[in-house]
Design a protein around this motif. Structure first.
Motif, PDB file in Angstrom:
ATOM      1  N   TRP A  87      -5.328   7.971   5.926  1.00  0.00           N
ATOM      2  CA  TRP A  87      -4.323   7.373   4.678  1.00  0.00           C
ATOM      3  C   TRP A  87      -3.007   6.453   5.407  1.00  0.00           C
ATOM      4  O   TRP A  87      -2.652   5.429   4.742  1.00  0.00           O
ATOM      5  N   LEU A  88      -2.988   6.971   6.609  1.00  0.00           N
ATOM      6  CA  LEU A  88      -2.234   5.742   7.050  1.00  0.00           C
ATOM      7  C   LEU A  88      -2.248   4.082   7.402  1.00  0.00           C
ATOM      8  O   LEU A  88      -2.300   3.120   6.484  1.00  0.00           O
ATOM      9  N   ALA A  89      -3.933   4.276   7.572  1.00  0.00           N
ATOM     10  CA  ALA A  89      -4.734   3.182   7.531  1.00  0.00           C
ATOM     11  C   ALA A  89      -4.430   2.047   6.152  1.00  0.00           C
ATOM     12  O   ALA A  89      -4.184   1.043   6.060  1.00  0.00           O
ATOM     13  N   ALA A  90      -4.479   3.031   4.890  1.00  0.00           N
ATOM     14  CA  ALA A  90      -4.045   2.668   4.072  1.00  0.00           C
ATOM     15  C   ALA A  90      -2.871   2.287   3.154  1.00  0.00           C
ATOM     16  O   ALA A  90      -2.904   1.471   2.230  1.00  0.00           O
ATOM     17  N   HIS A  91      -2.123   2.942   3.678  1.00  0.00           N
ATOM     18  CA  HIS A  91      -1.053   2.585   3.227  1.00  0.00           C
ATOM     19  C   HIS A  91       0.099   1.708   4.454  1.00  0.00           C
ATOM     20  O   HIS A  91       1.420   1.567   3.996  1.00  0.00           O
ATOM     21  N   ARG A  92      -0.116   1.153   5.019  1.00  0.00           N
ATOM     22  CA  ARG A  92       0.438   0.612   6.889  1.00  0.00           C
ATOM     23  C   ARG A  92      -0.499  -1.190   6.774  1.00  0.00           C
ATOM     24  O   ARG A  92      -1.173  -1.145   6.771  1.00  0.00           O
ATOM     25  N   PHE A  93       0.222  -2.098   6.721  1.00  0.00           N
ATOM     26  CA  PHE A  93       0.473  -3.343   6.327  1.00  0.00           C
ATOM     27  C   PHE A  93       1.089  -4.065   7.441  1.00  0.00           C
ATOM     28  O   PHE A  93       1.826  -4.173   8.126  1.00  0.00           O
ATOM     29  N   ASP A  94       0.725  -5.710   7.662  1.00  0.00           N
ATOM     30  CA  ASP A  94       1.646  -6.524   8.443  1.00  0.00           C
ATOM     31  C   ASP A  94       2.390  -6.707   7.231  1.00  0.00           C
ATOM     32  O   ASP A  94       2.634  -7.114   6.069  1.00  0.00           O
ATOM     33  N   GLU A  95       3.305  -7.524   7.835  1.00  0.00           N
ATOM     34  CA  GLU A  95       4.464  -7.863   7.477  1.00  0.00           C
ATOM     35  C   GLU A  95       3.965  -8.753   6.167  1.00  0.00           C
ATOM     36  O   GLU A  95       4.500  -8.351   5.370  1.00  0.00           O
ATOM     37  N   THR A  96       3.226 -10.091   6.290  1.00  0.00           N
ATOM     38  CA  THR A  96       3.315 -10.465   5.120  1.00  0.00           C
ATOM     39  C   THR A  96       2.365 -10.050   3.816  1.00  0.00           C
ATOM     40  O   THR A  96       3.005 -10.228   2.911  1.00  0.00           O
ATOM     41  N   THR A  97       1.670  -9.469   4.223  1.00  0.00           N
ATOM     42  CA  THR A  97       0.663  -8.273   3.285  1.00  0.00           C
ATOM     43  C   THR A  97       1.050  -7.775   2.926  1.00  0.00           C
ATOM     44  O   THR A  97       1.366  -7.512   1.206  1.00  0.00           O
ATOM     45  N   ALA A  98       2.635  -6.338   3.590  1.00  0.00           N
ATOM     46  CA  ALA A  98       3.208  -5.898   3.130  1.00  0.00           C
ATOM     47  C   ALA A  98       4.022  -6.303   1.639  1.00  0.00           C
ATOM     48  O   ALA A  98       4.344  -6.406   0.393  1.00  0.00           O
ATOM     49  N   LEU A  99       4.458  -7.884   1.714  1.00  0.00           N
ATOM     50  CA  LEU A  99       5.538  -8.438   1.043  1.00  0.00           C
ATOM     51  C   LEU A  99       5.086  -9.145  -0.211  1.00  0.00           C
ATOM     52  O   LEU A  99       5.248  -8.968  -0.913  1.00  0.00           O
ATOM     53  N   ARG A 100       3.370  -9.736   0.278  1.00  0.00           N
ATOM     54  CA  ARG A 100       3.167  -9.749  -1.193  1.00  0.00           C
ATOM     55  C   ARG A 100       2.282  -8.630  -1.924  1.00  0.00           C
ATOM     56  O   ARG A 100       2.849  -8.752  -3.160  1.00  0.00           O
ATOM     57  N   LEU A 101       2.390  -7.394  -1.232  1.00  0.00           N
ATOM     58  CA  LEU A 101       1.349  -6.519  -2.175  1.00  0.00           C
ATOM     59  C   LEU A 101       3.275  -5.616  -3.140  1.00  0.00           C
ATOM     60  O   LEU A 101       2.348  -5.641  -4.167  1.00  0.00           O
ATOM     61  N   ALA A 102       4.320  -5.867  -2.613  1.00  0.00           N
ATOM     62  CA  ALA A 102       5.145  -5.511  -2.744  1.00  0.00           C
ATOM     63  C   ALA A 102       5.622  -7.033  -3.920  1.00  0.00           C
ATOM     64  O   ALA A 102       5.826  -6.721  -5.531  1.00  0.00           O
ATOM     65  N   ARG A 103       5.525  -7.930  -4.045  1.00  0.00           N
ATOM     66  CA  ARG A 103       6.095  -8.901  -4.871  1.00  0.00           C
ATOM     67  C   ARG A 103       4.963  -8.942  -6.393  1.00  0.00           C
ATOM     68  O   ARG A 103       4.724  -9.334  -7.244  1.00  0.00           O
ATOM     69  N   GLU A 104       3.725  -8.482  -5.776  1.00  0.00           N
ATOM     70  CA  GLU A 104       2.127  -8.653  -6.647  1.00  0.00           C
ATOM     71  C   GLU A 104       3.029  -7.147  -8.017  1.00  0.00           C
ATOM     72  O   GLU A 104       2.190  -6.853  -9.097  1.00  0.00           O
ATOM     73  N   ALA A 105       3.052  -6.075  -7.300  1.00  0.00           N
ATOM     74  CA  ALA A 105       3.685  -4.850  -7.893  1.00  0.00           C
ATOM     75  C   ALA A 105       4.781  -4.347  -9.045  1.00  0.00           C
ATOM     76  O   ALA A 105       5.166  -4.538  -9.875  1.00  0.00           O
ATOM     77  N   ALA A 106       5.776  -5.615  -8.343  1.00  0.00           N
ATOM     78  CA  ALA A 106       7.124  -5.716  -9.046  1.00  0.00           C
ATOM     79  C   ALA A 106       7.584  -5.783 -10.341  1.00  0.00           C
ATOM     80  O   ALA A 106       8.047  -5.340 -11.343  1.00  0.00           O
ATOM     81  N   PRO A 107       6.541  -6.912 -10.920  1.00  0.00           N
ATOM     82  CA  PRO A 107       6.576  -6.807 -12.627  1.00  0.00           C
ATOM     83  C   PRO A 107       6.006  -5.678 -12.957  1.00  0.00           C
ATOM     84  O   PRO A 107       6.455  -5.531 -14.365  1.00  0.00           O
ATOM     85  N   HIS A 108       5.544  -5.022 -12.573  1.00  0.00           N
ATOM     86  CA  HIS A 108       4.399  -3.575 -13.116  1.00  0.00           C
ATOM     87  C   HIS A 108       5.517  -2.027 -12.787  1.00  0.00           C
ATOM     88  O   HIS A 108       5.067  -1.106 -13.988  1.00  0.00           O
ATOM     89  N   ILE A 109       6.408  -2.184 -12.973  1.00  0.00           N
ATOM     90  CA  ILE A 109       7.276  -0.726 -12.122  1.00  0.00           C
ATOM     91  C   ILE A 109       7.944  -0.718 -13.705  1.00  0.00           C
ATOM     92  O   ILE A 109       8.566  -1.291 -14.588  1.00  0.00           O
ATOM     93  N   VAL A 110       7.467   0.704 -14.046  1.00  0.00           N
ATOM     94  CA  VAL A 110       8.202   0.816 -14.993  1.00  0.00           C
ATOM     95  C   VAL A 110       9.130   2.028 -15.105  1.00  0.00           C
ATOM     96  O   VAL A 110       8.833   3.446 -14.176  1.00  0.00           O
ATOM     97  N   VAL A 111      10.114   1.871 -15.991  1.00  0.00           N
ATOM     98  CA  VAL A 111      11.347   2.619 -16.151  1.00  0.00           C
ATOM     99  C   VAL A 111      11.414   3.266 -17.040  1.00  0.00           C
ATOM    100  O   VAL A 111      11.772   1.988 -18.162  1.00  0.00           O
TER     101      VAL A 111
END
Length: 128
Positions: free
Chosen positions: A88-112
């Motif tokens: 689980w940790l291997a699938a959900h932990r990233f280097d800083e650059t990858t984590a920021l890229r994934l967050a930027r990609e997901a940000a427009p799709h957050i639903v509230v």
């Protein structure tokens, strides 16, 4: 050139009397980023924000409401540390650059309340 090593900023501050000699120098470390498509002054930004948080050992997590994003873009509940398996940790932990890229990609799709962050931006800009 004197052959002496250059003074550190801390040594310069001590020499100028800005810091008491022997005072340990504080360090600064970034441990969290906020990622959102909404501007910082938008009243709704906090509900459409993803955090990228440092989790130690050079690894970062992409988190929102106690859920972590994996590389496939899926959100999973983040259990207490003692219950997290290595896979689980291997699938959900990233280097800083990858984590920021994934967050930027997901940000427009957050639903509230049935609206995405991209919808909120469009609404603010007067688009239907």
């Amino acid at each position: 050139m004197t052959g002496k090593p250059a003074m550190t900023m801390h040594e310069i501050r001590e020499a100028l009397g800005h810091v008491q000699p022997g005072t340990p120098e504080a360090t600064v470390q970034i441990t969290r980023y906020e990622v959102s498509v909404l501007p910082a002054d938008d009243i709704n930004r906090h509900v459409f924000t993803i955090n990228v948080e440092y989790r130690g050992d050079g690894r970062w997590a992409v988190v929102r409401h106690q859920r972590c994003l994996n590389a496939a873009g899926e959100w999973s509940w983040e259990s207490i540390p003692s219950e997290r398996e290595d896979d689980w940790l291997a699938a959900h932990r990233f280097d800083e650059t990858t984590a920021l890229r994934l967050a930027r990609e997901a940000a427009p799709h957050i639903v509230v309340n049935g609206h995405t962050a991209a919808d909120a931006v469009a609404h603010k800009q007067g688009q239907p």
